[in-house]
Design a protein around this motif. Structure first.
Motif, PDB file in Angstrom:
ATOM      1  N   ARG A   1      -9.879 -11.616 -16.023  1.00  0.00           N
ATOM      2  CA  ARG A   1      -9.008 -11.587 -14.843  1.00  0.00           C
ATOM      3  C   ARG A   1      -7.728 -10.834 -15.158  1.00  0.00           C
ATOM      4  O   ARG A   1      -7.270 -10.794 -16.315  1.00  0.00           O
ATOM      5  CB  ARG A   1      -8.715 -12.998 -14.340  1.00  0.00           C
ATOM      6  CG  ARG A   1      -7.873 -13.883 -15.241  1.00  0.00           C
ATOM      7  CD  ARG A   1      -7.614 -15.197 -14.538  1.00  0.00           C
ATOM      8  NE  ARG A   1      -6.580 -15.990 -15.212  1.00  0.00           N
ATOM      9  CZ  ARG A   1      -5.826 -16.901 -14.616  1.00  0.00           C
ATOM     10  NH1 ARG A   1      -5.976 -17.133 -13.324  1.00  0.00           N
ATOM     11  NH2 ARG A   1      -4.920 -17.590 -15.290  1.00  0.00           N
TER      12      ARG A   1
ATOM     13  N   LEU B   1      -1.746  -8.768 -10.625  1.00  0.00           N
ATOM     14  CA  LEU B   1      -1.075  -7.615 -10.036  1.00  0.00           C
ATOM     15  C   LEU B   1       0.118  -8.057  -9.201  1.00  0.00           C
ATOM     16  O   LEU B   1       0.065  -9.092  -8.524  1.00  0.00           O
ATOM     17  CB  LEU B   1      -2.040  -6.825  -9.141  1.00  0.00           C
ATOM     18  CG  LEU B   1      -3.272  -6.210  -9.815  1.00  0.00           C
ATOM     19  CD1 LEU B   1      -4.164  -5.561  -8.758  1.00  0.00           C
ATOM     20  CD2 LEU B   1      -2.867  -5.202 -10.879  1.00  0.00           C
TER      21      LEU B   1
ATOM     22  N   ALA C   1      -1.107  -4.624  -4.844  1.00  0.00           N
ATOM     23  CA  ALA C   1      -2.538  -4.329  -4.843  1.00  0.00           C
ATOM     24  C   ALA C   1      -2.757  -2.843  -5.103  1.00  0.00           C
ATOM     25  O   ALA C   1      -2.063  -1.986  -4.551  1.00  0.00           O
ATOM     26  CB  ALA C   1      -3.163  -4.736  -3.512  1.00  0.00           C
TER      27      ALA C   1
ATOM     28  N   LYS D   1      -6.170   0.007  -6.600  1.00  0.00           N
ATOM     29  CA  LYS D   1      -7.586   0.101  -6.945  1.00  0.00           C
ATOM     30  C   LYS D   1      -7.768  -0.090  -8.446  1.00  0.00           C
ATOM     31  O   LYS D   1      -7.062   0.531  -9.252  1.00  0.00           O
ATOM     32  CB  LYS D   1      -8.160   1.442  -6.523  1.00  0.00           C
ATOM     33  CG  LYS D   1      -9.649   1.617  -6.835  1.00  0.00           C
ATOM     34  CD  LYS D   1     -10.196   2.912  -6.295  1.00  0.00           C
ATOM     35  CE  LYS D   1     -11.641   3.130  -6.729  1.00  0.00           C
ATOM     36  NZ  LYS D   1     -12.516   1.993  -6.381  1.00  0.00           N
ATOM     37  N   VAL D   2      -8.716  -0.950  -8.818  1.00  0.00           N
ATOM     38  CA  VAL D   2      -9.083  -1.163 -10.219  1.00  0.00           C
ATOM     39  C   VAL D   2     -10.535  -0.744 -10.371  1.00  0.00           C
ATOM     40  O   VAL D   2     -11.410  -1.180  -9.605  1.00  0.00           O
ATOM     41  CB  VAL D   2      -8.886  -2.623 -10.638  1.00  0.00           C
ATOM     42  CG1 VAL D   2      -9.482  -2.885 -12.012  1.00  0.00           C
ATOM     43  CG2 VAL D   2      -7.392  -2.970 -10.644  1.00  0.00           C
TER      44      VAL D   2
ATOM     45  N   ASN E   1     -11.977  -5.225  -3.580  1.00  0.00           N
ATOM     46  CA  ASN E   1     -10.573  -4.975  -3.261  1.00  0.00           C
ATOM     47  C   ASN E   1      -9.696  -5.931  -4.062  1.00  0.00           C
ATOM     48  O   ASN E   1     -10.009  -7.109  -4.202  1.00  0.00           O
ATOM     49  CB  ASN E   1     -10.323  -5.163  -1.767  1.00  0.00           C
ATOM     50  CG  ASN E   1     -11.073  -4.155  -0.933  1.00  0.00           C
ATOM     51  OD1 ASN E   1     -11.196  -2.982  -1.313  1.00  0.00           O
ATOM     52  ND2 ASN E   1     -11.599  -4.590   0.210  1.00  0.00           N
ATOM     53  N   THR E   2      -8.605  -5.417  -4.573  1.00  0.00           N
ATOM     54  CA  THR E   2      -7.687  -6.265  -5.331  1.00  0.00           C
ATOM     55  C   THR E   2      -6.695  -6.944  -4.399  1.00  0.00           C
ATOM     56  O   THR E   2      -6.484  -6.513  -3.257  1.00  0.00           O
ATOM     57  CB  THR E   2      -6.917  -5.443  -6.381  1.00  0.00           C
ATOM     58  OG1 THR E   2      -6.153  -4.439  -5.709  1.00  0.00           O
ATOM     59  CG2 THR E   2      -7.885  -4.795  -7.366  1.00  0.00           C
TER      60      THR E   2
ATOM     61  N   ASN F   1      -6.774 -11.580 -10.072  1.00  0.00           N
ATOM     62  CA  ASN F   1      -8.070 -11.084  -9.632  1.00  0.00           C
ATOM     63  C   ASN F   1      -9.076 -11.372 -10.741  1.00  0.00           C
ATOM     64  O   ASN F   1      -8.857 -10.988 -11.904  1.00  0.00           O
ATOM     65  CB  ASN F   1      -8.021  -9.573  -9.373  1.00  0.00           C
ATOM     66  CG  ASN F   1      -7.062  -9.202  -8.263  1.00  0.00           C
ATOM     67  OD1 ASN F   1      -7.464  -8.975  -7.143  1.00  0.00           O
ATOM     68  ND2 ASN F   1      -5.758  -9.148  -8.572  1.00  0.00           N
TER      69      ASN F   1
ATOM     70  N   TYR G   1      -6.978   1.106 -13.899  1.00  0.00           N
ATOM     71  CA  TYR G   1      -6.496   1.052 -12.521  1.00  0.00           C
ATOM     72  C   TYR G   1      -6.054   2.438 -12.077  1.00  0.00           C
ATOM     73  O   TYR G   1      -5.967   3.376 -12.877  1.00  0.00           O
ATOM     74  CB  TYR G   1      -5.342   0.051 -12.399  1.00  0.00           C
ATOM     75  CG  TYR G   1      -4.030   0.547 -12.973  1.00  0.00           C
ATOM     76  CD1 TYR G   1      -3.009   0.993 -12.139  1.00  0.00           C
ATOM     77  CD2 TYR G   1      -3.807   0.565 -14.352  1.00  0.00           C
ATOM     78  CE1 TYR G   1      -1.800   1.447 -12.659  1.00  0.00           C
ATOM     79  CE2 TYR G   1      -2.616   1.015 -14.879  1.00  0.00           C
ATOM     80  CZ  TYR G   1      -1.610   1.463 -14.032  1.00  0.00           C
ATOM     81  OH  TYR G   1      -0.426   1.919 -14.543  1.00  0.00           O
TER      82      TYR G   1
END
Length: 662
Positions: free
Chosen positions: A134, A137, A140, A142-143, A167-168, A173, A197
């Motif tokens: 996990r 962030l 938010a 993109k990872v 989606n983060t 997450n 990311y």
């Protein structure tokens, strides 16, 4: 309140400073952790060091004045639910998230980033299965994937990665591992636990997605900072990257962890050793019967029986005293280990240790070395200068040197290559300062000094108290006497540095102890950025003009217990010869081992104003030239400090006097 610190972009020397616990004021690390710092792992990783200021903080979170609303920290979900056979492996194990979003705004695009986990701290996870990873962030973004890499003998090895397609969210997450990965830590020096990311450019809210929280540990990013595509260690802003792995294994039901062992760095033979450590129950079963063993050089010297009843997962601290009267001069290892647990001897007992020096003689301290890191392009550096000027007025024992660096593309007119190299040993941000090169906080040796004017007295008092503690707790193994004269015929600067050492100098500082000599200049009028506004006529003092010796010092050649070094410095036409100073100090050699252990402290320093008259006499910048260097009783026995009554005192100029101490 701390101001936001400025960040530069120097490409500076690779640094492997291990965090150390010391018996100094605990407030100093908390109050002055305001500059971006580059925390390093004690493991000798084959990583380069990113330029100063690589990791940028969201400027909107900086409080301008007391009472200004701060940006709220990212909201964490409810505490993660773990089964009895699961534990968190990461740079920290709580649900804490950073208050300020951070990012590498000059490296937009796909960017792998990872926490560096020293293998010695994660041994218990060997053989366990990673069931989830996990990441936290603050914004938010993109990872692309999560991953684990191993470091073996300085080389990187891919162990595991899994794509992330969802989606983060702001907060934690969690990525459930489809095929749980079994950890094999045999031969592993460290793990890189991280995620890739998408880094946005500055000007976009998503440019600051990263969360850094809890205690500061080392972080690495995979990119190109001018030395090729590779892993670079980066600043952690006083925290750790928010990334954790859930590891499943049959853990011991009763498991005590010992860590953060510390002691006085030095103790005089015959005095007591003050030491301490922290401990907690990392198992699921209650523990009430247990004990710790205390050893020096592998020999048990004390047993501590259950200092806390019904030990829980909340860490507890213990401090105690030991005798040092039978320890020979030199360095020793003080260890703490779990001796008994529930009436059994643990098969793989948790342990931790620290280094301790024993001495018998200390000389008179002349000055504390103050290395100040600043830049003309640093908007908050004048605030740091205000703090140091306030401190300097309180004390007469600071040898102040201002080392300038470039930042944000601006070229500081006072930057010199040697200063950049020195800066790389101690700091990751402006404004900051190092005192006697002692690691006063976590991470880099230098501490942040960018504070608002209203808080300067409080901060300066804390630093002053810490310097007093250094003076009391750290012995002086050499004196530093300086003469500096501008030769009217050649226009060059002649510097002589001489002094004496204790008979234990080699045993405690080693044969590679180094002397470093600086030339600085005062009263230089040039421009300076100040809180966003350029001042065209700002007075710069104590500016490092030249490093006379090697940047990292030159070996100090001692004959008997005396030394003398002479230097001739060619002075450029642009320097004002009436405003020059000579600074000299003696410290531990800058070696890989000493850097890895944060062990480049300075034993003594001095500073004089260079003479530009016909007298040939240099004037100390802050304290009387004829200082006491030795004390004797009336029957000729040398003593470390003056005693009550009549004392014989030898001054630095060779004069001998009698003084009465009431």
């Amino acid at each position: 309140m701390p101001r936001k610190s400025d960040k530069g972009n120097n490409n500076i020397h690779n640094n492997k400073i291990k965090r150390m616990k010391r018996f100094l004021l605990p407030l100093i690390a908390l109050m002055l952790s305001v500059s971006i710092t580059n925390a390093q792992s004690g493991v000798k990783l084959n990583t380069k060091k990113a330029p100063i200021g690589t990791l940028q903080k969201n400027g909107n979170a900086m409080p301008a004045v007391p009472g200004t609303n701060k940006q709220k920290a990212a909201t964490a979900p409810a505490k993660i639910q773990l089964a009895e056979n699961q534990k968190i492996m990461g740079p920290y194990t709580t649900d804490e998230l950073g208050q300020y979003g951070m990012g590498l705004t000059n490296k937009p695009g796909n960017l792998p980033i990872a926490a560096i986990l020293d293998a010695s701290n994660i041994k218990k996870f060997n053989g366990g299965k990673v069931t989830a990873i996990r990441f936290g962030l603050c914004y938010a973004t993109k990872v692309n994937k999560v991953f684990i890499k191993a470091v073996k003998n300085g080389k990187f090895e891919d162990l595991f990665e899994q794509e992330f397609t969802g989606n983060t969210v702001v907060g934690w997450n969690t990525v459930t591992i489809e095929n749980p990965y079994t950890l094999d830590l045999n031969g592993v020096d460290a793990l890189l636990l991280g995620f890739e990311y998408v880094q946005a450019r500055q000007g976009n809210a998503a440019a600051f997605p990263l969360s850094f929280a809890s205690k500061e540990t080392a972080t690495a990013a995979y990119t190109d900072f001018g030395e090729g595509l590779d892993w670079y260690t980066i600043g952690g802003a006083g925290g750790s990257l928010s990334v954790q792995a859930i590891v499943e294994k049959e853990y011991p039901a009763a498991d005590i962890v010992v860590n953060d062992v510390y002691s006085m760095e030095f103790v005089k033979s015959g005095d007591k050793i003050q030491y301490g450590f922290s401990y907690y129950n990392d198992g699921t079963a209650p523990i009430s019967v247990y004990s710790f063993g205390i050893a020096i050089d592998g020999n048990e010297v004390a047993v501590i029986e259950a200092p806390t009843k019904d030990l829980t997962t909340t860490a507890k601290n213990y401090s105690g005293m030991l005798e040092a009267q039978n320890l020979p001069v030199g360095y020793h290892t003080l260890s703490v280990y779990v001796k008994q647990m529930n009436n059994e001897t643990p098969a793989d007992a948790s342990n931790s240790d620290t280094k301790l020096g024993v001495y018998t003689e200390s000389l008179q301290r002349q000055k504390h070395l103050l290395e100040h890191f600043t830049s003309q392009y640093c908007a908050y550096c004048p605030a740091g200068i205000n703090l140091l000027e306030y401190l300097n007025k309180q004390r007469d024992d600071l040898a102040w040197v201002s080392l300038h660096g470039n930042m944000n593309g601006g070229v500081d007119m006072f930057t010199i290559p040697e200063g950049t190299d020195i800066m790389g040993l101690m700091t990751g941000g402006f404004p900051s300062a190092a005192f006697d090169r002692f690691p006063l906080g976590d991470g880099d040796i230098a501490i942040g000094i960018g504070v608002q004017d209203a808080y300067i007295p409080t901060y300066a008092n804390e630093i002053s108290r810490t310097l007093d503690q250094i003076g009391q707790q750290y012995p002086v193994f050499a004196t530093v006497d300086i003469t500096a004269k501008v030769n009217e015929t050649t226009g060059n600067l002649d510097i002589k540095v001489s002094g004496e050492t204790t008979k234990e100098f080699a045993a405690l500082m080693g044969n590679e102890a180094a002397i470093t000599v600086y030339v600085t200049e005062d009263s230089i009028v040039a421009r300076q950025l100040n809180n966003g506004i350029w001042k065209s006529k700002y007075t710069h003092n104590s500016v490092l003009r030249k490093v006379v010796t090697d940047a990292y010092g030159t070996k100090l050649n001692v004959e008997g217990n005396k030394y003398e070094n002479n230097y001739n410095v060619t002075l450029p036409d642009g320097w004002n010869k009436k405003n020059l100073n000579a600074v000299a100090f003696i410290g531990n050699a800058i070696t890989d081992e000493n850097l890895a252990n944060g062990n480049i402290w300075v034993t003594n320093a001095n500073c004089v104003k260079a003479d530009y008259s016909t007298t040939g006499i240099s004037t100390p910048t802050a304290s009387a030239e004829n200082r006491p260097v030795e004390y004797y009783t009336l029957d000729g026995i040398r003593i470390e400090t003056p005693a009550k009554g009549l004392n014989i005192v030898k001054l630095s100029n060779g004069e001998v006097r009698k003084i009465m101490i009431k």
